[in-house]
Scaffold this motif. Structure first.
Motif, PDB file in Angstrom:
ATOM      1  N   LYS A  32     -11.567  -2.274  -0.826  1.00  0.00           N
ATOM      2  CA  LYS A  32     -10.725  -1.565  -1.571  1.00  0.00           C
ATOM      3  C   LYS A  32      -9.214  -1.515  -0.925  1.00  0.00           C
ATOM      4  O   LYS A  32      -8.465  -1.403  -1.685  1.00  0.00           O
ATOM      5  CB  LYS A  32     -11.323   0.124  -1.782  1.00  0.00           C
ATOM      6  CG  LYS A  32     -10.320   1.204  -2.207  1.00  0.00           C
ATOM      7  CD  LYS A  32     -11.165   2.376  -2.307  1.00  0.00           C
ATOM      8  CE  LYS A  32     -10.078   3.459  -2.693  1.00  0.00           C
ATOM      9  NZ  LYS A  32     -10.781   4.954  -2.385  1.00  0.00           N
ATOM     10  N   HIS A  33      -9.227  -1.337   0.371  1.00  0.00           N
ATOM     11  CA  HIS A  33      -8.045  -1.173   1.194  1.00  0.00           C
ATOM     12  C   HIS A  33      -7.314  -2.579   0.843  1.00  0.00           C
ATOM     13  O   HIS A  33      -6.118  -2.609   0.993  1.00  0.00           O
ATOM     14  CB  HIS A  33      -8.232  -0.917   2.682  1.00  0.00           C
ATOM     15  CG  HIS A  33      -8.628   0.568   2.488  1.00  0.00           C
ATOM     16  ND1 HIS A  33      -8.062   1.626   2.164  1.00  0.00           N
ATOM     17  CD2 HIS A  33      -9.898   1.211   3.174  1.00  0.00           C
ATOM     18  CE1 HIS A  33      -8.536   2.711   2.288  1.00  0.00           C
ATOM     19  NE2 HIS A  33      -9.803   2.449   3.152  1.00  0.00           N
ATOM     20  N   PHE A  34      -8.186  -3.682   1.147  1.00  0.00           N
ATOM     21  CA  PHE A  34      -7.588  -5.110   0.883  1.00  0.00           C
ATOM     22  C   PHE A  34      -6.851  -5.299  -0.504  1.00  0.00           C
ATOM     23  O   PHE A  34      -5.718  -5.716  -0.637  1.00  0.00           O
ATOM     24  CB  PHE A  34      -8.678  -6.139   1.194  1.00  0.00           C
ATOM     25  CG  PHE A  34      -8.297  -7.451   0.979  1.00  0.00           C
ATOM     26  CD1 PHE A  34      -7.159  -7.997   1.837  1.00  0.00           C
ATOM     27  CD2 PHE A  34      -8.494  -8.287   0.163  1.00  0.00           C
ATOM     28  CE1 PHE A  34      -6.661  -9.158   1.856  1.00  0.00           C
ATOM     29  CE2 PHE A  34      -7.921  -9.544  -0.037  1.00  0.00           C
ATOM     30  CZ  PHE A  34      -6.901 -10.031   1.032  1.00  0.00           C
ATOM     31  N   CYS A  35      -7.516  -4.876  -1.325  1.00  0.00           N
ATOM     32  CA  CYS A  35      -7.056  -4.854  -3.052  1.00  0.00           C
ATOM     33  C   CYS A  35      -5.693  -4.098  -3.047  1.00  0.00           C
ATOM     34  O   CYS A  35      -4.843  -4.507  -3.388  1.00  0.00           O
ATOM     35  CB  CYS A  35      -8.109  -4.352  -3.810  1.00  0.00           C
ATOM     36  SG  CYS A  35      -9.316  -5.667  -4.249  1.00  0.00           S
ATOM     37  N   LEU A  36      -5.713  -3.047  -2.462  1.00  0.00           N
ATOM     38  CA  LEU A  36      -4.511  -2.175  -2.398  1.00  0.00           C
ATOM     39  C   LEU A  36      -3.477  -2.947  -1.832  1.00  0.00           C
ATOM     40  O   LEU A  36      -2.215  -2.664  -2.071  1.00  0.00           O
ATOM     41  CB  LEU A  36      -4.789  -0.805  -1.681  1.00  0.00           C
ATOM     42  CG  LEU A  36      -3.405   0.257  -1.835  1.00  0.00           C
ATOM     43  CD1 LEU A  36      -3.105   0.488  -3.154  1.00  0.00           C
ATOM     44  CD2 LEU A  36      -4.052   1.256  -0.828  1.00  0.00           C
ATOM     45  N   THR A  37      -3.291  -3.474  -0.501  1.00  0.00           N
ATOM     46  CA  THR A  37      -2.664  -4.305   0.083  1.00  0.00           C
ATOM     47  C   THR A  37      -2.120  -5.521  -0.687  1.00  0.00           C
ATOM     48  O   THR A  37      -0.762  -5.686  -1.013  1.00  0.00           O
ATOM     49  CB  THR A  37      -3.021  -4.785   1.384  1.00  0.00           C
ATOM     50  OG1 THR A  37      -3.572  -3.752   2.202  1.00  0.00           O
ATOM     51  CG2 THR A  37      -1.988  -5.604   2.148  1.00  0.00           C
ATOM     52  N   LEU A  38      -2.908  -6.048  -1.528  1.00  0.00           N
ATOM     53  CA  LEU A  38      -2.486  -7.254  -2.410  1.00  0.00           C
ATOM     54  C   LEU A  38      -1.683  -6.585  -3.509  1.00  0.00           C
ATOM     55  O   LEU A  38      -0.740  -7.143  -3.926  1.00  0.00           O
ATOM     56  CB  LEU A  38      -4.071  -8.047  -3.046  1.00  0.00           C
ATOM     57  CG  LEU A  38      -4.528  -8.835  -1.992  1.00  0.00           C
ATOM     58  CD1 LEU A  38      -5.520  -9.739  -2.762  1.00  0.00           C
ATOM     59  CD2 LEU A  38      -3.418 -10.052  -1.690  1.00  0.00           C
ATOM     60  N   VAL A  39      -2.190  -5.598  -4.065  1.00  0.00           N
ATOM     61  CA  VAL A  39      -1.435  -4.830  -5.123  1.00  0.00           C
ATOM     62  C   VAL A  39       0.122  -4.568  -4.752  1.00  0.00           C
ATOM     63  O   VAL A  39       1.142  -4.808  -5.532  1.00  0.00           O
ATOM     64  CB  VAL A  39      -2.076  -3.586  -5.793  1.00  0.00           C
ATOM     65  CG1 VAL A  39      -1.295  -2.946  -6.808  1.00  0.00           C
ATOM     66  CG2 VAL A  39      -3.280  -4.112  -6.539  1.00  0.00           C
ATOM     67  N   GLN A  40       0.122  -3.961  -3.501  1.00  0.00           N
ATOM     68  CA  GLN A  40       1.440  -3.723  -2.913  1.00  0.00           C
ATOM     69  C   GLN A  40       2.128  -4.963  -2.771  1.00  0.00           C
ATOM     70  O   GLN A  40       3.473  -5.033  -3.144  1.00  0.00           O
ATOM     71  CB  GLN A  40       1.231  -2.944  -1.579  1.00  0.00           C
ATOM     72  CG  GLN A  40       1.001  -1.688  -1.614  1.00  0.00           C
ATOM     73  CD  GLN A  40       0.740  -0.899  -0.335  1.00  0.00           C
ATOM     74  OE1 GLN A  40       0.205  -1.357   0.660  1.00  0.00           O
ATOM     75  NE2 GLN A  40       0.507   0.362  -0.205  1.00  0.00           N
ATOM     76  N   TYR A  41       1.696  -6.040  -2.312  1.00  0.00           N
ATOM     77  CA  TYR A  41       2.298  -7.418  -2.199  1.00  0.00           C
ATOM     78  C   TYR A  41       2.647  -8.061  -3.543  1.00  0.00           C
ATOM     79  O   TYR A  41       3.896  -8.247  -3.847  1.00  0.00           O
ATOM     80  CB  TYR A  41       1.511  -8.491  -1.522  1.00  0.00           C
ATOM     81  CG  TYR A  41       1.984  -9.621  -1.204  1.00  0.00           C
ATOM     82  CD1 TYR A  41       3.336  -9.806  -0.675  1.00  0.00           C
ATOM     83  CD2 TYR A  41       1.306 -10.782  -1.795  1.00  0.00           C
ATOM     84  CE1 TYR A  41       3.764 -11.040  -0.630  1.00  0.00           C
ATOM     85  CE2 TYR A  41       1.857 -12.171  -1.787  1.00  0.00           C
ATOM     86  CZ  TYR A  41       3.084 -12.307  -1.090  1.00  0.00           C
ATOM     87  OH  TYR A  41       3.553 -13.367  -0.956  1.00  0.00           O
ATOM     88  N   LEU A  42       1.980  -7.875  -4.536  1.00  0.00           N
ATOM     89  CA  LEU A  42       2.226  -8.252  -5.762  1.00  0.00           C
ATOM     90  C   LEU A  42       3.322  -7.252  -6.436  1.00  0.00           C
ATOM     91  O   LEU A  42       4.388  -7.875  -7.089  1.00  0.00           O
ATOM     92  CB  LEU A  42       1.170  -8.035  -7.002  1.00  0.00           C
ATOM     93  CG  LEU A  42       1.341  -8.700  -8.335  1.00  0.00           C
ATOM     94  CD1 LEU A  42       1.615 -10.251  -8.157  1.00  0.00           C
ATOM     95  CD2 LEU A  42       0.126  -8.276  -9.000  1.00  0.00           C
ATOM     96  N   TRP A  43       3.604  -6.067  -6.074  1.00  0.00           N
ATOM     97  CA  TRP A  43       4.605  -5.312  -6.551  1.00  0.00           C
ATOM     98  C   TRP A  43       5.892  -5.838  -5.851  1.00  0.00           C
ATOM     99  O   TRP A  43       7.122  -5.726  -6.551  1.00  0.00           O
ATOM    100  CB  TRP A  43       4.446  -3.893  -6.197  1.00  0.00           C
ATOM    101  CG  TRP A  43       5.563  -3.022  -6.802  1.00  0.00           C
ATOM    102  CD1 TRP A  43       5.859  -2.551  -7.986  1.00  0.00           C
ATOM    103  CD2 TRP A  43       6.902  -2.566  -5.984  1.00  0.00           C
ATOM    104  NE1 TRP A  43       7.090  -1.726  -7.881  1.00  0.00           N
ATOM    105  CE2 TRP A  43       7.698  -1.901  -6.809  1.00  0.00           C
ATOM    106  CE3 TRP A  43       7.120  -3.035  -4.776  1.00  0.00           C
ATOM    107  CZ2 TRP A  43       8.771  -1.314  -6.282  1.00  0.00           C
ATOM    108  CZ3 TRP A  43       8.221  -2.532  -4.125  1.00  0.00           C
ATOM    109  CH2 TRP A  43       9.167  -1.711  -5.001  1.00  0.00           C
ATOM    110  N   GLU A  44       5.997  -6.109  -4.310  1.00  0.00           N
ATOM    111  CA  GLU A  44       7.185  -6.451  -4.050  1.00  0.00           C
ATOM    112  C   GLU A  44       7.643  -7.746  -4.549  1.00  0.00           C
ATOM    113  O   GLU A  44       8.561  -8.106  -4.516  1.00  0.00           O
ATOM    114  CB  GLU A  44       6.594  -6.869  -2.317  1.00  0.00           C
ATOM    115  CG  GLU A  44       6.500  -5.317  -1.631  1.00  0.00           C
ATOM    116  CD  GLU A  44       6.232  -5.835  -0.192  1.00  0.00           C
ATOM    117  OE1 GLU A  44       6.510  -6.683   0.496  1.00  0.00           O
ATOM    118  OE2 GLU A  44       5.933  -4.687   0.511  1.00  0.00           O
TER     119      GLU A  44
END
Length: 67
Positions: A32-44
């Motif tokens: 879950k935390h790894f997916c959140l980090t990837l989503v933040q990266y995708l947003w960036e």
């Protein structure tokens, strides 16, 4: 191109998380935390591509950290 790759990884991990929930009855917190980090990266990435953000995303800038 990187954003396209990352979005596919996010969808794949969503399927994995669904399977984990189906088997265990609860989600995997690390995933879950790894997916959140990837989503933040995708947003960036998307924000930089659309000129919403001036800071360059990873690999030119730092990788996002989950708070």
């Amino acid at each position: 191109m990187i954003a396209w790759f990352v979005i596919h990884i996010v969808f794949l991990l969503a399927v994995v998380q669904f399977v984990v929930i189906a088997i265990n009855g609860r989600n995997n917190e690390e995933l879950k935390h790894f997916c959140l980090t990837l989503v933040q990266y995708l947003w960036e990435l998307l924000a930089f591509i659309t000129f919403v953000r001036d800071e360059q995303p990873f690999p030119m800038g730092p990788f996002p950290k989950h708070a």
